[in-house]
Design a protein around this motif. Structure first.
Motif, PDB file in Angstrom:
ATOM      1  N   GLU A 148       0.857  -1.181   0.000  1.00 20.07           N
ATOM      2  CA  GLU A 148       0.000   0.000   0.000  1.00 20.07           C
ATOM      3  C   GLU A 148       0.892   1.230   0.000  1.00 20.07           C
ATOM      4  O   GLU A 148       1.883   1.297   0.749  1.00 20.07           O
ATOM      5  CB  GLU A 148      -0.906  -0.008   1.242  1.00 20.07           C
ATOM      6  CG  GLU A 148      -1.996   1.031   1.223  1.00 20.07           C
ATOM      7  CD  GLU A 148      -2.993   0.835   2.361  1.00 20.07           C
ATOM      8  OE1 GLU A 148      -3.693   1.803   2.700  1.00 20.07           O
ATOM      9  OE2 GLU A 148      -3.059  -0.297   2.902  1.00 20.07           O
TER      10      GLU A 148
ATOM     11  N   HIS B  97       0.587   5.683  -0.505  1.00 19.85           N
ATOM     12  CA  HIS B  97      -0.199   6.896  -0.719  1.00 19.85           C
ATOM     13  C   HIS B  97       0.756   8.083  -0.712  1.00 19.85           C
ATOM     14  O   HIS B  97       1.552   8.231   0.230  1.00 19.85           O
ATOM     15  CB  HIS B  97      -1.268   7.045   0.360  1.00 19.85           C
ATOM     16  CG  HIS B  97      -2.137   5.832   0.501  1.00 19.85           C
ATOM     17  ND1 HIS B  97      -3.080   5.483  -0.448  1.00 19.85           N
ATOM     18  CD2 HIS B  97      -2.185   4.870   1.462  1.00 19.85           C
ATOM     19  CE1 HIS B  97      -3.683   4.372  -0.067  1.00 19.85           C
ATOM     20  NE2 HIS B  97      -3.155   3.970   1.079  1.00 19.85           N
TER      21      HIS B  97
ATOM     22  N   SER C 168      -2.397   5.327  -4.357  1.00 17.54           N
ATOM     23  CA  SER C 168      -3.129   6.571  -4.581  1.00 17.54           C
ATOM     24  C   SER C 168      -2.145   7.739  -4.510  1.00 17.54           C
ATOM     25  O   SER C 168      -1.143   7.678  -3.794  1.00 17.54           O
ATOM     26  CB  SER C 168      -4.258   6.763  -3.560  1.00 17.54           C
ATOM     27  OG  SER C 168      -3.750   7.147  -2.297  1.00 17.54           O
ATOM     28  N   TRP C 169      -2.442   8.760  -5.301  1.00 13.88           N
ATOM     29  CA  TRP C 169      -1.618   9.966  -5.326  1.00 13.88           C
ATOM     30  C   TRP C 169      -2.524  11.191  -5.286  1.00 13.88           C
ATOM     31  O   TRP C 169      -3.518  11.255  -6.016  1.00 13.88           O
ATOM     32  CB  TRP C 169      -0.775  10.033  -6.604  1.00 13.88           C
ATOM     33  CG  TRP C 169       0.227   8.945  -6.745  1.00 13.88           C
ATOM     34  CD1 TRP C 169       1.529   8.944  -6.331  1.00 13.88           C
ATOM     35  CD2 TRP C 169       0.042   7.668  -7.394  1.00 13.88           C
ATOM     36  NE1 TRP C 169       2.149   7.763  -6.665  1.00 13.88           N
ATOM     37  CE2 TRP C 169       1.259   6.956  -7.313  1.00 13.88           C
ATOM     38  CE3 TRP C 169      -1.052   7.063  -8.037  1.00 13.88           C
ATOM     39  CZ2 TRP C 169       1.423   5.688  -7.855  1.00 13.88           C
ATOM     40  CZ3 TRP C 169      -0.898   5.798  -8.563  1.00 13.88           C
ATOM     41  CH2 TRP C 169       0.332   5.112  -8.471  1.00 13.88           C
TER      42      TRP C 169
ATOM     43  N   GLY D  79      -3.763   6.909 -14.243  1.00 16.52           N
ATOM     44  CA  GLY D  79      -5.033   7.190 -13.599  1.00 16.52           C
ATOM     45  C   GLY D  79      -6.189   6.381 -14.149  1.00 16.52           C
ATOM     46  O   GLY D  79      -7.216   6.217 -13.478  1.00 16.52           O
TER      47      GLY D  79
ATOM     48  N   MET E 273      -5.401   2.089  -9.410  1.00 16.77           N
ATOM     49  CA  MET E 273      -4.519   3.238  -9.205  1.00 16.77           C
ATOM     50  C   MET E 273      -5.353   4.509  -9.266  1.00 16.77           C
ATOM     51  O   MET E 273      -6.098   4.720 -10.217  1.00 16.77           O
ATOM     52  CB  MET E 273      -3.415   3.273 -10.271  1.00 16.77           C
ATOM     53  CG  MET E 273      -2.541   2.050 -10.245  1.00 16.77           C
ATOM     54  SD  MET E 273      -1.087   2.220 -11.284  1.00 16.77           S
ATOM     55  CE  MET E 273      -0.423   0.558 -11.182  1.00 16.77           C
ATOM     56  N   VAL E 274      -5.223   5.341  -8.244  1.00 24.91           N
ATOM     57  CA  VAL E 274      -6.062   6.526  -8.124  1.00 24.91           C
ATOM     58  C   VAL E 274      -5.198   7.779  -8.094  1.00 24.91           C
ATOM     59  O   VAL E 274      -4.291   7.902  -7.258  1.00 24.91           O
ATOM     60  CB  VAL E 274      -6.922   6.464  -6.842  1.00 24.91           C
ATOM     61  CG1 VAL E 274      -7.736   7.751  -6.689  1.00 24.91           C
ATOM     62  CG2 VAL E 274      -7.828   5.238  -6.861  1.00 24.91           C
ATOM     63  N   ILE E 275      -5.466   8.702  -9.018  1.00 24.99           N
ATOM     64  CA  ILE E 275      -4.810  10.004  -9.029  1.00 24.99           C
ATOM     65  C   ILE E 275      -5.867  11.073  -8.792  1.00 24.99           C
ATOM     66  O   ILE E 275      -6.898  11.100  -9.459  1.00 24.99           O
ATOM     67  CB  ILE E 275      -4.086  10.267 -10.368  1.00 24.99           C
ATOM     68  CG1 ILE E 275      -2.899   9.305 -10.521  1.00 24.99           C
ATOM     69  CG2 ILE E 275      -3.610  11.717 -10.455  1.00 24.99           C
ATOM     70  CD1 ILE E 275      -2.160   9.464 -11.836  1.00 24.99           C
ATOM     71  N   GLN E 276      -5.610  11.942  -7.826  1.00 22.71           N
ATOM     72  CA  GLN E 276      -6.495  13.075  -7.553  1.00 22.71           C
ATOM     73  C   GLN E 276      -5.689  14.362  -7.592  1.00 22.71           C
ATOM     74  O   GLN E 276      -4.552  14.404  -7.093  1.00 22.71           O
ATOM     75  CB  GLN E 276      -7.175  12.914  -6.191  1.00 22.71           C
ATOM     76  CG  GLN E 276      -8.176  11.782  -6.129  1.00 22.71           C
ATOM     77  CD  GLN E 276      -8.806  11.646  -4.762  1.00 22.71           C
ATOM     78  OE1 GLN E 276      -8.468  10.751  -3.995  1.00 22.71           O
ATOM     79  NE2 GLN E 276      -9.724  12.558  -4.439  1.00 22.71           N
TER      80      GLN E 276
ATOM     81  N   ARG F  99      -7.488  14.150   0.374  1.00 27.06           N
ATOM     82  CA  ARG F  99      -8.300  13.455  -0.627  1.00 27.06           C
ATOM     83  C   ARG F  99      -9.710  14.033  -0.693  1.00 27.06           C
ATOM     84  O   ARG F  99     -10.297  14.131  -1.777  1.00 27.06           O
ATOM     85  CB  ARG F  99      -8.353  11.952  -0.316  1.00 27.06           C
ATOM     86  CG  ARG F  99      -7.016  11.257  -0.440  1.00 27.06           C
ATOM     87  CD  ARG F  99      -7.142   9.747  -0.478  1.00 27.06           C
ATOM     88  NE  ARG F  99      -7.742   9.297  -1.728  1.00 27.06           N
ATOM     89  CZ  ARG F  99      -7.854   8.010  -2.067  1.00 27.06           C
ATOM     90  NH1 ARG F  99      -7.412   7.067  -1.260  1.00 27.06           N
ATOM     91  NH2 ARG F  99      -8.397   7.660  -3.208  1.00 27.06           N
TER      92      ARG F  99
ATOM     93  N   PRO G 205     -11.332  11.343  -8.601  1.00 21.01           N
ATOM     94  CA  PRO G 205     -10.450  10.779  -9.624  1.00 21.01           C
ATOM     95  C   PRO G 205     -10.899  11.106 -11.051  1.00 21.01           C
ATOM     96  O   PRO G 205     -10.063  11.466 -11.898  1.00 21.01           O
ATOM     97  CB  PRO G 205     -10.505   9.270  -9.339  1.00 21.01           C
ATOM     98  CG  PRO G 205     -10.765   9.196  -7.866  1.00 21.01           C
ATOM     99  CD  PRO G 205     -11.686  10.328  -7.570  1.00 21.01           C
TER     100      PRO G 205
END
Length: 293
Positions: free
Chosen positions: A122, A124, A180-181, A209, A214-217, A273, A279
């Motif tokens: 994991e 972040h 996640s980023w 993304g 894989m989550v980019i915000q 977040r 996302p």
């Protein structure tokens, strides 16, 4: 206080040193050349080989140039597909030994974190200065290292680029870790390396993304509240071990295992977040920026 490790012999400095890893680099380049030779002998393009072994064309190209380490499953699949007669499969153990040795391509102050990252289940990452290293293109990484002050030698730049690209192998593993980023929008407006390099970097963010798991915000510039004003940080959980935090600033780096400090950073990340675009909104913003170029 828990285990807090700082980079450098003095506990503060992050010296750059030109470790001699010519042997490792040469091995990966030689193995890449063998794969390329066998592929061309079979009359196959990089795209065709990629389709057969489940890699991207860009990744096959990077492996053939010695910029990415071939995974065991790639060596086995390519060996069979290209009729290599065991030439590639037999190299798997040598690749594993070379990967272990190649870790020292990272500067000394970064190696503890790099070891945890390789085991991560994991990760972040909150970034407000540059694109996170795991998401950087090769050209972007090279531009960043080339502008480092004091200036790095060309040899050290290439070593650092190769090491950064090798770290990105964790994005291709299965089962996939949780990633996640949260990236400050200002990062997306900073065209490091020039317009072409920046456009390619934005496309890379879109590619990641849009990848499952894989989550980019993006944290927009117009927010009136910002939970990350104390600076960027990474939360990382190695397999079978408690979560750690990692922080870098100027010439200092900290790897933190104190669970109270980690808890506080976790709370901040959760708020970040919530303050960021969703996302899908984030990907739409990146697409819009690309369309405006």
């Amino acid at each position: 206080m828990g285990d807090v490790r700082r980079g450098g012999a003095s506990g503060e400095a992050r010296p750059e040193s030109a470790e001699d890893l010519t042997e490792v680099s040469d091995f990966f380049r030689a193995l890449g050349k063998q794969i390329k030779l066998l592929r061309e002998r079979a009359g196959m393009t990089q795209k065709e080989l990629a389709g057969h072994v489940g890699y991207t064309e860009a990744l096959i190209g990077a492996v053939e140039r010695g910029k990415r380490t071939p995974q065991p499953e790639l060596l086995d699949a390519a060996d069979k597909l290209l009729d290599a007669g065991g030439l590639l499969s037999i190299a798997k153990e040598d690749v594993q030994r070379a990967k272990a040795k190649a870790r020292v391509r990272h500067p000394a102050w970064f190696r503890d974190y790099a070891g945890l990252e390789e085991e991560a289940i994991e990760l972040h990452d909150f970034s407000m200065v540059d694109v996170p290293g795991l998401l950087q293109t090769e050209a972007h990484a090279r531009a960043v290292f080339a502008m480092r002050q004091p200036l790095l030698t060309e040899e050290v730049i290439e070593m650092r680029v190769a090491a950064r690209m090798a770290r990105q192998e964790i994005l291709t593993r299965w089962p996939r870790a949780i990633f996640s980023w949260v990236i400050d929008e200002g990062v997306l407006h900073r065209p490091l390396g020039g317009a072409d390099v920046h456009a390619a970097q934005l496309r890379r963010l879109l590619e990641v993304g849009q990848t499952r798991g894989m989550v980019i915000q993006v944290l927009p510039l117009d927010r009136t509240e910002h939970a990350g004003m104390d600076g960027p940080f990474i939360l990382i959980t190695p397999k079978g071990r408690p979560q750690n935090a990692y922080i870098e600033v100027q010439t200092s780096s900290r790897l933190i295992s104190d669970q109270e400090e980690v808890r506080i950073l976790n709370a901040r990340y959760g708020t970040l977040r919530a303050q960021a675009h969703t996302p899908q909104e984030s990907l739409s913003l990146i697409e819009k920026m690309l369309g405006e170029r």
